[in-house]
Design a protein around this motif. Structure first.
Motif, PDB file in Angstrom:
ATOM      1  N   TYR A   1     -19.041 -23.770  56.061  1.00 13.51           N
ATOM      2  CA  TYR A   1     -19.106 -22.467  57.077  1.00 13.51           C
ATOM      3  C   TYR A   1     -20.130 -21.246  56.934  1.00 13.51           C
ATOM      4  O   TYR A   1     -19.743 -21.165  55.477  1.00 13.51           O
TER       5      TYR A   1
ATOM      6  N   MET B   1     -13.237 -16.747  58.345  1.00 11.86           N
ATOM      7  CA  MET B   1     -13.238 -18.093  58.106  1.00 11.86           C
ATOM      8  C   MET B   1     -12.232 -18.225  59.557  1.00 11.86           C
ATOM      9  O   MET B   1     -12.944 -19.722  60.191  1.00 11.86           O
TER      10      MET B   1
ATOM     11  N   ALA C   1     -13.913 -20.508  63.311  1.00 14.32           N
ATOM     12  CA  ALA C   1     -13.227 -22.391  63.372  1.00 14.32           C
ATOM     13  C   ALA C   1     -12.657 -21.564  64.728  1.00 14.32           C
ATOM     14  O   ALA C   1     -13.686 -23.479  65.169  1.00 14.32           O
TER      15      ALA C   1
ATOM     16  N   VAL D   1     -22.227 -16.779  62.112  1.00 10.35           N
ATOM     17  CA  VAL D   1     -21.877 -18.037  61.399  1.00 10.35           C
ATOM     18  C   VAL D   1     -23.105 -18.346  61.880  1.00 10.35           C
ATOM     19  O   VAL D   1     -23.607 -18.537  62.446  1.00 10.35           O
TER      20      VAL D   1
ATOM     21  N   ILE E   1     -21.133 -17.713  56.387  1.00 13.30           N
ATOM     22  CA  ILE E   1     -20.686 -16.495  56.632  1.00 13.30           C
ATOM     23  C   ILE E   1     -20.881 -15.512  56.715  1.00 13.30           C
ATOM     24  O   ILE E   1     -21.339 -15.369  55.363  1.00 13.30           O
TER      25      ILE E   1
ATOM     26  N   GLU F   1     -15.952 -21.301  67.339  1.00 11.92           N
ATOM     27  CA  GLU F   1     -16.517 -22.142  67.595  1.00 11.92           C
ATOM     28  C   GLU F   1     -15.757 -23.437  68.145  1.00 11.92           C
ATOM     29  O   GLU F   1     -16.832 -24.421  69.279  1.00 11.92           O
TER      30      GLU F   1
ATOM     31  N   LYS G   1     -19.746 -19.137  51.726  1.00 10.52           N
ATOM     32  CA  LYS G   1     -19.475 -20.293  52.295  1.00 10.52           C
ATOM     33  C   LYS G   1     -18.483 -20.742  52.483  1.00 10.52           C
ATOM     34  O   LYS G   1     -17.831 -20.449  51.040  1.00 10.52           O
TER      35      LYS G   1
END
Length: 463
Positions: free
Chosen positions: A10, A452, A456, A23, A12, A459, A6
């Motif tokens: 997120y 990460m 992001a 994700v 992952i 997303e 984490k």
């Protein structure tokens, strides 16, 4: 092999062997290890389902567990979760491949005009004597590279030191000689240079922009940090001298094909501030890396420093992500990761190619596996006149890969770091087939942060 973590809100999941990244929500995140445990005990079908439901019944509604389980099993069937490691079989053929040299690190100057406190090259001397490479030695090195590069067209030569600009005329002459070899031998040279910047001027910058595919500019960040660790021999700092020159060079290269490259130590565990400082100066290509030093050195990174460094990487990742979303992003070398392609299987298994594809050349023409082995006579492989005479050293490095290292076999990062640095392994454990433990901890964290950031941004872009 599955790795879950984490980070920054997120959940992952990395399927190590396929490279797939997911994700997921909390239910799927917890179902994945439950399924893995069931598969390890050969449970399938209804038995697997009941095992997972039983393991998670106190945490989630049954319908949610069943939905998540269906999703996980679909990913498994698609080859995106719980995939088999098929690469260990490949390494046998890889070990037997013909050796082709594709890159040289030319130690154009075993001398330096700074006295950096952490310098593994001992102010350019490399456990030996000060010397400048002659044109004749460099010419023989380039001839060796062409002769031993097989059918490979693209070749790389890095001008290194000490400080290469202290032998500038020979750098220029060797570039010209390399260019003269290209057409007759169907080769293309990619030249790079690493400099502390003290001797940079407009004439040198023009030449670098014309001939060097990449330039590495050494600076540690904030003035007080840089000047503490990178002083002149008289003790005065170097920051004020180099920053205007580095800014000019970066702009002249359109903020591409260069790196400002720093080192953080025990003295600046808040190194995210140094990265931000360099970004605020206008640099867009940045690398700030952990020092590797003997434990007795006051600036060495210790086991006790690791928690603070891991938190600092998280802070840096959040800051760089924020800047990217604001339209003022920079490329931080250790957070750059390719999740859709990346290096070929051979590179993922074997790493940098030191001692085989990549060699360092001293000013007097001796070959070593890489610049960090220079001066360790047990790794002297040959010279520009006789070629490689210690093929046993080359063969030892050919077997250096992620499957030869016990610490790598079960590490989720193995296909991203390729087993780490052989020199660091040797310096800390006396073997090139071990691993530098502190470096491993930090590498794993950098990979998690890099993934990460990718998640992001994906997303935000609706991927």
């Amino acid at each position: 092999m599955i790795h879950q973590y984490k980070n920054n809100g997120y959940n992952i999941v990395l399927d190590v062997n396929s490279g797939s990244v997911h994700v997921v929500d909390d239910v799927v995140y917890d179902v994945i290890p439950a399924v893995e445990e069931a598969l390890c005990t050969s449970r399938e079908g209804k038995e697997l389902e009941e095992t997972v439901l039983s393991a998670l019944k106190d945490q989630y509604e049954e319908a949610d567990i069943r939905e998540a389980l269906l999703e996980v099993l679909e990913l498994k069937d698609a080859g995106l979760l719980y995939t088999e490691d098929i690469y260990e079989k490949y390494i046998t053929d890889f070990k037997g491949r013909q050796t082709v040299v594709k890159a040289l690190c030319l130690h154009i100057a075993h001398d330096c005009n700074l006295a950096c406190r952490y310098c593994f090259a001992e102010e350019g001397e490399y456990h030996g004597r000060r010397a400048l490479m002659s044109y004749e030695v460099g010419k023989k090195a380039l001839d060796f590279l062409v002769a031993n590069s097989g059918n490979r067209v693209n070749l790389e030569v890095d001008f290194f030191g000490g400080e290469p600009l202290m032998n500038w005329q020979v750098v220029k002459d060797l570039v010209a000689y390399g260019r003269s070899l290209e057409k007759p031998n169907n080769k293309k040279f990619r030249f790079t240079l690493t400099t502390n910047g003290i001797l940079l001027n407009d004439e040198i910058m023009d030449f670098l922009n014309q001939e060097m595919s990449n330039v590495v500019l050494s600076i540690d960040g904030r003035k007080e940090i840089n000047d503490l660790m990178r002083p002149h021999r008289g003790g005065q700092g170097s920051y004020d001298t180099i920053v205007p020159k580095f800014k000019k060079l970066a702009e002249s290269r359109n903020q591409m094909n260069y790196y400002v490259r720093g080192t953080f130590t025990h003295n600046n565990l808040d190194f995210a501030e140094d990265v931000k400082h360099l970004a605020d100066l206008g640099f867009e290509q940045i690398s700030v890396e952990p020092v590797v030093a003997a434990p007795e050195e006051s600036y060495a990174i210790t086991e006790e420093d690791i928690p603070a460094i891991l938190e600092e990487y998280d802070e840096l990742a959040r800051e760089l992500l924020k800047r990217k979303k604001e339209g003022r992003g920079v490329n931080f070398f250790h957070f750059m990761i390719d999740l859709k392609g990346g290096p070929c299987v051979a590179k993922r298994l074997s790493g940098c190619g030191s001692g085989t594809e990549y060699l360092a050349v001293t000013p007097w023409g001796d070959f070593y596996p890489c610049h960090q082995f220079v001066g360790h006579e047990e790794f002297l492989m040959g010279n520009v006149d006789e070629g490689i005479t210690r093929t046993d050293i080359r063969d030892e490095f050919k077997t250096c890969n992620v499957y030869a290292k016990d610490k790598c076999r079960k590490c989720f990062a193995k296909f991203y770091c390729s087993g780490g640095c052989a020199a660091n392994s040797y310096n800390f454990h006396g073997s090139i087939n071990d691993a530098y433990d502190i470096g491993c901890e930090l590498q794993r964290k950098r990979i998690e942060c890099a993934i990460m950031i990718k998640a992001a941004l994906a997303e935000e872009e609706g991927e």
